[in-house]
Scaffold this motif. Structure first.
Motif, mmCIF file in Angstrom:
data_model
loop_
_atom_site.group_PDB
_atom_site.id
_atom_site.type_symbol
_atom_site.label_atom_id
_atom_site.label_comp_id
_atom_site.label_asym_id
_atom_site.label_seq_id
_atom_site.Cartn_x
_atom_site.Cartn_y
_atom_site.Cartn_z
ATOM 1 N N SER A 1 39.491 25.899 53.554
ATOM 2 C CA SER A 1 39.421 27.511 53.160
ATOM 3 C C SER A 1 39.002 27.484 51.690
ATOM 4 C CB SER A 1 40.887 27.916 53.430
ATOM 5 O OG SER A 1 41.865 27.351 52.792
ATOM 6 N N THR A 2 38.281 28.652 51.680
ATOM 7 C CA THR A 2 37.775 29.041 50.496
ATOM 8 C C THR A 2 37.494 30.629 50.143
ATOM 9 O OG1 THR A 2 36.173 28.414 48.733
ATOM 10 C CG2 THR A 2 35.256 28.817 50.772
ATOM 11 N N PRO A 3 37.511 31.132 48.813
ATOM 12 C CA PRO A 3 37.375 32.579 48.742
ATOM 13 C C PRO A 3 35.945 32.772 49.048
ATOM 14 C CG PRO A 3 38.721 31.703 47.035
ATOM 15 C CD PRO A 3 38.192 30.366 47.669
ATOM 16 N N ARG A 4 35.863 33.887 49.721
ATOM 17 C CA ARG A 4 34.284 34.134 49.818
ATOM 18 C C ARG A 4 33.470 34.832 48.543
ATOM 19 N NH1 ARG A 4 35.518 37.832 53.077
ATOM 20 N NH2 ARG A 4 35.593 36.578 55.043
ATOM 21 N N GLY A 5 32.454 34.386 48.362
ATOM 22 C CA GLY A 5 31.716 34.689 47.303
ATOM 23 C C GLY A 5 32.236 33.957 45.940
ATOM 24 N N SER A 6 32.899 32.899 45.890
ATOM 25 C CA SER A 6 33.313 32.459 44.891
ATOM 26 C C SER A 6 32.337 31.133 44.466
ATOM 27 C CB SER A 6 34.940 31.789 44.864
ATOM 28 O OG SER A 6 34.690 30.453 45.772
ATOM 29 N N LYS A 7 32.216 30.645 43.150
ATOM 30 C CA LYS A 7 31.267 29.651 42.819
ATOM 31 C C LYS A 7 31.918 28.338 43.487
ATOM 32 C CE LYS A 7 28.620 27.312 40.039
ATOM 33 N NZ LYS A 7 28.696 26.043 40.321
ATOM 34 N N ASP A 8 33.273 28.053 43.777
ATOM 35 C CA ASP A 8 33.680 26.956 44.673
ATOM 36 C C ASP A 8 33.081 26.582 45.732
ATOM 37 O OD1 ASP A 8 35.421 27.019 42.681
ATOM 38 O OD2 ASP A 8 37.259 27.792 43.866
ATOM 39 N N LEU A 9 32.561 27.964 46.499
ATOM 40 C CA LEU A 9 31.790 27.816 47.691
ATOM 41 C C LEU A 9 30.790 27.465 47.891
ATOM 42 C CD1 LEU A 9 31.880 28.185 51.001
ATOM 43 C CD2 LEU A 9 31.648 30.926 50.593
#
Length: 286
Positions: A160-168
């Motif tokens: 899982s990862t936040p939408r729109g984050s640099k992580d993604l």
């Protein structure tokens, strides 16, 4: 003949002297302006964006918006007030999400985003960043029983990862290069992404370490989670986010931020918000 020619020259010079100045001279360069500074001065208001991301920006139970980055922005706001010659400057804290923060800036809903924003080249097409004020590492967060410690342990898993984050963005690149066949489940907030992992809907969460420690330490059983020693991708540099078309405002924020980071006051702010925030509680302390 010569007399006639001299008379014509004198007549031409007399006409030029009488012409309006702009016709015979180059126009002066327009004085640079700042839409943001003009708006702040006219409205006596600074609109600051924030998200629930301890220890950087968050709203307390009593409604107070606080945190490390908020503290920096409050000092910038006070410097703005003094520099603009204002007696009062109201600060409105406006919640924004990963997905709407850029549109909130560019629509003038907020003037300055003081939540967690990773400086990324692809984002500079739409917004401007201050110089960085904090550097974090992205790591793998998972439940201990999953026995996940390295990127290769994520082969074929769902994270899982936040939408729109640099992580993604970083994860997509790594996934392609290493051919890990990772599936992604996105969420609107970091808290939701953590909850997906904590409730076993996903195998892991990849997140900046200092943000992950906050969620783990606030959980009922911090000992159930692990944070990888392996750092994933590049370092995450945090910066304040502003509108792209306002270089004067960006320059003001950069100059003030630089002064804050070099001042003794910054040591007090960092000690309050960052010291002891960069590690996970050990089980015996729970």
């Amino acid at each position: 003949m010569k007399k006639s020619f001299n008379q014509k020259i004198k007549h031409l010079l007399s006409v030029l002297i009488l012409l309006p100045l702009p016709i015979v001279s180059q126009p002066l360069a327009a004085k640079p302006t700042s839409h943001t500074l003009d708006h702040i001065k006219a409205s006596s208001t600074l609109n600051i964006g924030y998200r629930q991301l301890k220890p950087f920006s968050f709203r307390e139970a009593d409604g107070t918006v606080t945190g490390y980055t908020i503290s920096l922005c409050n000092i910038i706001a006070d410097d703005l007030r003094l520099s603009l010659g204002m007696k009062k400057l109201a600060i409105h804290y406006i919640p924004v999400t990963f997905t709407d923060r850029v549109s909130a800036l560019n629509s003038s809903k907020i003037d300055l985003d003081c939540s967690v924003n990773t400086i990324a080249p692809e984002r500079k097409k739409s917004v401007a960043f201050s110089s960085d004020y904090y550097v974090a590492n992205m790591r793998i967060i998972s439940l201990r029983y999953n026995n996940i410690h390295f990127l290769n342990d994520l082969q074929g898993r769902t994270i899982s990862t936040p939408r729109g984050s640099k992580d993604l963005l970083e994860l997509n690149r790594i996934n392609r290069e290493k051919k890990l066949s990772i599936s992604f489940v996105t969420s609107d907030t970091t808290e939701e992404a953590f909850e997906m992992m904590a409730k076993k809907r996903t195998a892991a969460l990849l997140l900046d370490d200092i943000l992950a420690y906050q969620f783990i330490n606030q959980s009922e059983h911090p000992e159930d989670f692990t944070v990888s020693h392996e750092v994933v991708g590049e370092k995450m540099k945090y910066g304040l986010m502003m509108r792209k078309d306002d270089p004067l405002f960006v320059a003001f924020v950069d100059k003030t931020l630089e002064q804050i980071l070099r001042s003794p006051r910054h040591a007090q702010i960092a000690n309050k918000w960052l010291v002891q925030k960069v590690m996970m509680k050990s089980p015996q302390n729970n």
